[in-house]
Every structure is written in C-alpha cells, then in structure tokens.
Design an enzyme around this catalytic site. Structure first.
Site, mmCIF file in Angstrom:
data_model
loop_
_atom_site.group_PDB
_atom_site.id
_atom_site.type_symbol
_atom_site.label_atom_id
_atom_site.label_comp_id
_atom_site.label_asym_id
_atom_site.label_seq_id
_atom_site.Cartn_x
_atom_site.Cartn_y
_atom_site.Cartn_z
ATOM 1 N N ASN A 18 37.537 26.962 79.359
ATOM 2 C CA ASN A 18 36.630 25.846 78.981
ATOM 3 C C ASN A 18 36.029 26.276 77.591
ATOM 4 O OD1 ASN A 18 35.105 27.169 81.354
ATOM 5 N ND2 ASN A 18 33.248 25.979 80.345
ATOM 6 N N ASP A 19 34.843 26.136 77.379
ATOM 7 C CA ASP A 19 34.196 26.193 76.087
ATOM 8 C C ASP A 19 34.697 27.296 75.046
ATOM 9 O OD1 ASP A 19 32.661 24.459 77.921
ATOM 10 O OD2 ASP A 19 30.619 25.493 77.259
ATOM 11 N N TRP A 43 37.683 27.127 87.743
ATOM 12 C CA TRP A 43 36.349 27.509 86.851
ATOM 13 C C TRP A 43 35.650 28.662 87.914
ATOM 14 C CZ3 TRP A 43 30.956 27.538 87.951
ATOM 15 C CH2 TRP A 43 30.061 27.922 87.055
ATOM 16 N N PHE A 75 27.756 32.965 80.395
ATOM 17 C CA PHE A 75 28.183 31.454 80.097
ATOM 18 C C PHE A 75 28.179 31.472 78.533
ATOM 19 C CE2 PHE A 75 26.705 28.492 83.602
ATOM 20 C CZ PHE A 75 27.590 28.927 84.526
ATOM 21 N N ASP A 130 23.365 28.096 76.485
ATOM 22 C CA ASP A 130 24.307 27.882 75.253
ATOM 23 C C ASP A 130 23.722 28.015 73.870
ATOM 24 O OD1 ASP A 130 25.965 27.007 77.301
ATOM 25 O OD2 ASP A 130 25.600 24.787 77.161
ATOM 26 N N GLU A 179 24.176 20.050 76.636
ATOM 27 C CA GLU A 179 24.673 21.236 76.746
ATOM 28 C C GLU A 179 25.395 21.582 75.349
ATOM 29 O OE1 GLU A 179 26.652 21.978 81.118
ATOM 30 O OE2 GLU A 179 27.816 20.868 79.963
#
Ligand code: FRU
Length: 432
Positions: A18-19, A43, A75, A130, A179
C-alpha cells in the site's frame, strides 16, 4: 488468472503493497519504500519494502528494509538524511493498538537498524501516525495525524529523537479520519506557498485532498480543501525529500481502500501511480491550484509515436468539441469522452468489475476552462488522465490488454510508447 501486472507502474514482486513510504532522493537514486506484507498478498504484517530507480520508471527491488517484529508493525512514514545517515521515521503500530513514532538508521540506504530509544514520540494514542519529516530553518519539522480527531500535529526537533509540539491544524469536526499528511512549499509567481496534502476517509469513500496556504514553522493556515484526484483510485500520496533541481515529485498508492483487498491480481496486489511533478497555478476561480504532470523521465521514455495501442502507452488527446476515445479489447471497452464541458471516464464495461459492489463506475467531472487536450497514461490495469489541475485515476481489469483505439467526434489522439519496447515503429496519428 489473467496477468494484470502493469509495465510502467511499480508493483511488489509477489506480495501486497500500500502506501509509498520514505521517499528520498540520494546519490542519484530515487528510493521508494512502501507498506508491504512480506508474507502475502493481503494487508498485514506491515513492514517497509524497498526499491530504487535512476529514472522513476525502471525499479530495482531491494531486500525488505524494516520488518515487523513481535508486537510491532511498521506503518507509514518518511526518510531524511541526518548527519550523513538515512533516518527512517515511521509509526510503530503495536498489537495493543498504541501508535507512536520511531526511528531506524541506515549508513547505506539499504540496511536499517532500529533506534534503541524507540518509540521516540509517544502520546499514548491509538491514532497517531504517518510522520512526514522535513527540514525547516536549521531544524526538523514533523507533521503527523491524530487520525480520528482529523488533526495534523506539527513537532519540532534538531536531532530527530526529541520532539516538541509547536502547532496543530484541524478542520471542522466531522466524521471520518485523516491519514498521510505531507507539507511542502511551492512557488507561485515568485511567492512561496505551502501545500498540505491529506488522505481522507469518510462515508463517501477515500480520497486525497489538498489545501494551499502559508506555514511559519509552527502554524499552517490554508484555503479550502480541494480534491487531488477526482477518480476513485489515488490514496496515501507522498512527495520525495531532496528531489534534484527543486522538483516536487509525488507518487501514491493507486487504490481505493474500500476494495483494495479484493482487486483480482496475483501473486501481487497493489500498484503505485506514475510519478508526477507538481506545480501551482491560478485556478478558474483565481485561487491557487495544484497542477500534476507525468514526471519528465516517464514522458521522455514514451516520446516515440507508434501505431496501435501497446500495453503501456502515453496518449496525447486533443479535441475541439464533443469527442470520444474508446480503448478496447474484444468486449471490454474503457470509454473517455468530452461531453459539453465535462470529461467522462467510464470503466463500467471494461473487464472484471464484479469483484466488489463499488467498482463499476463512471466519473463525470468538469474540465478546467479552456481545456483542449489532456494526457492519458494507459497501462495494463490503470488509466490516468491529467489536464492541468484535473487528475482522474482509475484501475481497470480488462481480460486482454486494451489494444484498439477508436475515436469519435472531434477526438484526436497520438499514441506514444517506450522507445526500448517499440523500436523502429512508424509514426502515426489517429483521428481527424
Ligand atoms: C494509509 C494507512 C496509514 C497507515 C498505513 C498502514 O493507507 O492506513 O495511515 O500508516 O496505511 O498500512
């Protein structure tokens, strides 16, 4: 299973991503770290994967950079160079729900050692995540979110270990979460403006929003929130630290969190957008708006006109009135159209749309005033349409690569392909 793997877009080899994380340009290399499950295509077990590129197009996969460990998942976060070493600043997401900011250090940019002082910033919160770190004056600033409070926190530090809160930014209280904040300056007519990017999830889905405003090292004051991309499939965007020539280069997770876990790809799942260079201009209402362009490295590689539609192509679409472009393979059709002053991007008849109830869709969005053309990047499983401040990104899953282009109305199109893949192909322009 059909092979949907894109040619120009970054994917993990055989796992979930993902990110984008830790975007850092150093010694001629673009580092792309990313949220990765090293053990599967769903995930979980969040860790930082890693790849490097010299041209933002061809990526070399590197070993896992920072691994989940015991009760700690890794994360999203960012990376900077501090005293000659790469510092990755990430969120430790613990099994008990707590989220706090941590550091890992690297001499070579490949191998990371977690800081024994971790976590370095803990507010006893379950939604604090984040971190995006950037230089400000002679120190560091870090923006994070308190996700459920829809608040951006600004912290200051000189050594990346000890942090002091200096400011915060909140919108009207609302339902949903924030986020992946990013905050950076861009020039507009010789004046410095600051852009705050946020990924937002609420009842209407997930999207990226931005505000243009000012920042004094502590407080951000911004204008109204605008959509960064009006398609469904851009989330968790971030920009590179220390990009050369003052460039502000962005990449995002090309996904909609609602159905990201269901997309029909294997053994990998998740792709990044193409890299995009950002600038500011005055929008139709005179207020500053972000302009996204495919990064020049990508455009240069695709500067070669070809016949037909190769599996990854950059298209220049022009029009002078209503126009349609249909990209097709057998029964699958992805339809782009200009209807009056609207742009329509319709994937509802393009391949597998049944894997999730919200996937089949048509986006109809107003074109910026005076638009007479746009750039389209079509890859195996995505379409990205850029027209000045307008960006529309959609995933598509046609059974076969879209290989035919049919134009209607005033539509013109030039198809460009990567030179290395399409050597000696003749020049051609389709449409009237
Ligand atoms: C955004 C996000 C981040 C978090 C990461 C976990 O997609 O939820 O807020 O750090 O993904 O994978």
């Amino acid at each position: 299973m059909t092979d949907f793997r894109p040619l120009a877009h970054f994917t993990a080899v055989d796992t979930w991503l993902n990110d984008p994380n830790g975007l850092l340009h150093r010694d001629g290399l673009w580092h792309l770290f990313f949220q990765n499950n090293p053990h599967g295509a769903d995930w979980g077990n969040m860790s930082w994967g890693h790849a490097v590129s010299r041209d933002l197009l061809h990526w070399e996969h590197r070993p896992l950079a920072i691994s989940h460990e015991g009760p700690e998942a890794i994360f999203s976060g960012s990376a900077v160079v501090h005293d000659g070493r790469v510092a990755a600043v990430y969120t430790s997401a613990y099994d008990d729900g707590r989220q706090a900011q941590s550091l890992a250090w690297s001499e070579d940019g490949d191998t990371f050692v977690k800081d024994p002082a971790n976590p370095v910033l803990d507010r006893g919160s379950t939604g604090f995540r984040d971190p995006k770190v950037f230089r400000y004056g002679d120190g560091w600033r870090m923006v994070t979110v308190e996700a459920d409070e829809r608040t951006v926190l600004v912290h200051s530090s000189t050594d990346l270990r000890s942090w002091t809160e200096v400011g915060r930014f909140s919108d009207e209280p609302g339902v949903g979460i924030w986020e992946c904040p990013d905050l950076f300056p861009l020039d507009l007519d010789g004046q410095e403006r600051w852009v705050l990017l946020l990924s937002v999830q609420d009842a209407t889905g997930s999207r990226v929003e931005y505000r243009v405003g000012s920042f004094d090292g502590a407080r951000f004051t911004g204008g109204p929130a605008r959509s960064f991309d009006v398609g469904p499939d851009v989330y968790a965007v971030s920009t590179w630290t220390d990009a050369p020539d003052g460039r502000r280069v962005l990449i995002g997770w090309m996904a909609q969190p609602t159905y990201a876990g269901a997309t029909p790809t294997a053994p990998w799942r998740g792709a990044m957008t193409l890299p995009r260079d950002l600038s500011l201009t005055a929008g139709d209402d005179g207020e500053p708006v972000l302009v996204q362009s495919f990064s020049p490295e990508v455009v240069a590689a695709y500067a070669h006109e070809v016949t037909g539609l190769p599996p990854a192509a950059l298209l220049r679409c022009g029009f002078s009135g209503d126009a349609t472009w249909e990209f097709a393979a057998g029964p699958d059709v992805l339809r782009l159209a200009v209807e009056g002053t609207d742009l329509v991007v319709d994937r509802s008849r393009c391949g597998d749309v049944g894997f999730h109830g919200e996937f089949a869709r048509t986006d109809r969005v107003p074109l910026p005033a005076g638009t007479t053309g746009f750039s389209v990047f079509l890859d195996r499983c995505s379409v990205e349409v850029l027209a000045g401040p307008l960006s529309v990104t959609q995933l598509v899953f046609p059974a076969e690569p879209l290989s035919e282009v049919r134009t209607g109305g005033s539509a013109r199109v030039e198809v460009l392909a990567e030179r290395a893949r399409q050597d000696a192909a003749p020049r051609a322009t389709l449409g009237p």
